[in-house]
Scaffold this active site. Structure first.
Site, PDB file in Angstrom:
ATOM      1  N   HIS A 175       1.459   4.987   8.012  1.00  0.00           N
ATOM      2  CA  HIS A 175       0.987   3.607   7.788  1.00  0.00           C
ATOM      3  C   HIS A 175       2.089   2.899   6.997  1.00  0.00           C
ATOM      4  O   HIS A 175       2.013   2.729   5.776  1.00  0.00           O
ATOM      5  CB  HIS A 175      -0.339   3.630   7.025  1.00  0.00           C
ATOM      6  CG  HIS A 175      -0.839   2.264   6.662  1.00  0.00           C
ATOM      7  ND1 HIS A 175      -1.064   1.266   7.581  1.00  0.00           N
ATOM      8  CD2 HIS A 175      -1.160   1.713   5.449  1.00  0.00           C
ATOM      9  CE1 HIS A 175      -1.496   0.180   6.964  1.00  0.00           C
ATOM     10  NE2 HIS A 175      -1.549   0.430   5.670  1.00  0.00           N
TER      11      HIS A 175
ATOM     12  N   ASP B  80      -4.065  -0.832  11.445  1.00  0.00           N
ATOM     13  CA  ASP B  80      -2.930  -1.072  12.350  1.00  0.00           C
ATOM     14  C   ASP B  80      -3.412  -1.135  13.802  1.00  0.00           C
ATOM     15  O   ASP B  80      -2.947  -1.958  14.588  1.00  0.00           O
ATOM     16  CB  ASP B  80      -1.894   0.047  12.173  1.00  0.00           C
ATOM     17  CG  ASP B  80      -1.521   0.239  10.722  1.00  0.00           C
ATOM     18  OD1 ASP B  80      -0.965  -0.692  10.125  1.00  0.00           O
ATOM     19  OD2 ASP B  80      -1.818   1.317  10.166  1.00  0.00           O
TER      20      ASP B  80
HETATM   21  C1  LMR Z   1      -2.267  -3.280   4.706  1.00  0.00           C
HETATM   22  O1  LMR Z   1      -1.726  -2.745   5.674  1.00  0.00           O
HETATM   23  O2  LMR Z   1      -2.637  -4.472   4.730  1.00  0.00           O
HETATM   24  C2  LMR Z   1      -2.534  -2.481   3.464  1.00  0.00           C
HETATM   25  O3  LMR Z   1      -2.074  -1.181   3.632  1.00  0.00           O
HETATM   26  C3  LMR Z   1      -1.948  -3.115   2.251  1.00  0.00           C
HETATM   27  C4  LMR Z   1      -0.430  -3.119   2.261  1.00  0.00           C
HETATM   28  O4  LMR Z   1       0.165  -2.845   1.207  1.00  0.00           O
HETATM   29  O5  LMR Z   1       0.172  -3.404   3.285  1.00  0.00           O
END
Ligand code: LMR
Length: 331
Positions: free
Chosen positions: A187, A159
């Site tokens: 996340h 991120d």
């Molecule tokens: C991402 O951020 O690309 C990974 O965590 C995969 C997802 O499921 O988003």
């Protein structure tokens, strides 16, 4: 050369694993003077394929690769590990949220947490990549009282990289100009990419980018939803960029952070910025030496930022409730 650093990777035969282990072996992360000993964990049906990857590793003739072994047992793969990178788990598909994986992937982390507790190095550091990574890290950590809470990380470096890249593109500068790009929280879509404390070329982002509505209304959700956008476009979840972020995380944790910069990762809160203690929550970190970091304490949090930070606290608290039957004694 110094003593090998032992790195265990779960889900080593998957797409992220494949993008990860060659760069770990190459000396790129720990440096040309530090040999790497790789321990690859996979489920039994994939062990034959993983042997093919091991053949390729041998064929790369990396002088920094001390040795490599594969196993389908966490107790074997994690033995004496200095770093454990937990990638293995079901990836999300288009239309799912990362939290939709919680009951499928959560149980994996009870056993892996116990194995880390039983056999990993006492100073092992663990990075959880598999989603939902904050809550998976919480589960594993709760089964590992022998490992220091500050040694657990959930990956928000992807991120951070996405946020830096997007700001650089908007400002028309090289991404290396973006510093202090912190990600707060989970996340997930509730994460807060904190553009207000970030800098471009040493200046506040809000001075360099005059379109403040874009920052609030486009930048934040674009970063937060980028994983889903990649899945939609690629038909599969991010792999090379996720592996790159995992490697960047490890590299950042073993090298001091440049003055005035930060790195983001989900860590076990001890109450910083009013985040409830015990939650695995992403914050701005400053790595002081190859083993230690501290939470940067001078980020300005205004009322709007507070609301976003609290929304991610609420989501993580709810996720913790969903997995309470999976939590161990070290919660
Ligand atoms: C991402 O951020 O690309 C990974 O965590 C995969 C997802 O499921 O988003």
């Amino acid at each position: 050369m110094s003593r090998p650093v032992r790195v265990a990777v779960s889900g080593a035969n998957g797409n992220i694993g494949y993008a990860l282990i060659f760069r770990l072996a190459s000396g790129q992360i720990f440096g040309p003077q530090t040999p790497v000993s790789l321990r690859l964990l996979e489920i039994t049906p994939f062990l034959p394929n993983l042997q093919g990857t091991i053949m390729e590793l041998e064929d790369c003739a990396f002088p920094t690769l001390a040795d490599v072994q594969a196993s389908d047992k966490a107790e074997v793969a994690f033995a004496d590990a200095d770093w454990v990178i937990l990638v293995g788990g079901m990836p999300r598909k288009d239309g799912m949220s990362r939290a939709d994986l919680i009951r499928a992937n959560g149980p994996i982390f009870t056993g892996q947490g116990k194995a880390i507790n039983d056999v990993a190095s006492a100073d092992a550091r663990i990075l959880v990549v598999a989603n939902p990574c904050n809550t998976n890290a919480l589960i594993a950590k709760s089964h590992a009282p022998r490992i220091k809470p500050e040694n657990w990380f959930a990956m928000t470096r992807l991120d951070q990289n996405r946020a830096a890249s997007l700001l650089a593109a908007k400002a028309g500068v090289n991404v290396g100009q973006v510093t202090r790009m912190a990600i707060w929280g989970n996340h997930s879509d509730t994460q807060y990419p904190d553009y207000k404390n970030a800098r471009i070329g040493g200046k506040p982002v809000t001075e360099v980018i005059s379109d403040h509505a874009w920052l609030e209304e486009t930048f934040i959700p674009t970063v937060a939803k980028r994983g889903g956008a990649v899945i939609k476009a690629r038909g599969a979840s991010s792999a090379a960029s996720a592996a790159n972020a995992a490697l960047a995380h490890v590299h950042s944790m073993v090298n001091p952070t440049a003055a005035g910069d930060c790195v983001s990762a989900g860590i076990c809160s001890t109450g910083q910025y009013g985040i409830p203690a015990g939650l695995i929550y992403s914050m701005p970190l400053h790595v002081t030496d190859s083993k230690n970091y501290k939470v940067i304490d001078d980020f300005v949090v205004d009322e709007k930022a507070r609301q976003r930070i609290d929304a991610s606290v609420k989501e993580l608290t709810d996720e913790r409730d969903v997995v309470k039957d999976l939590l161990g004694p070290a919660i």
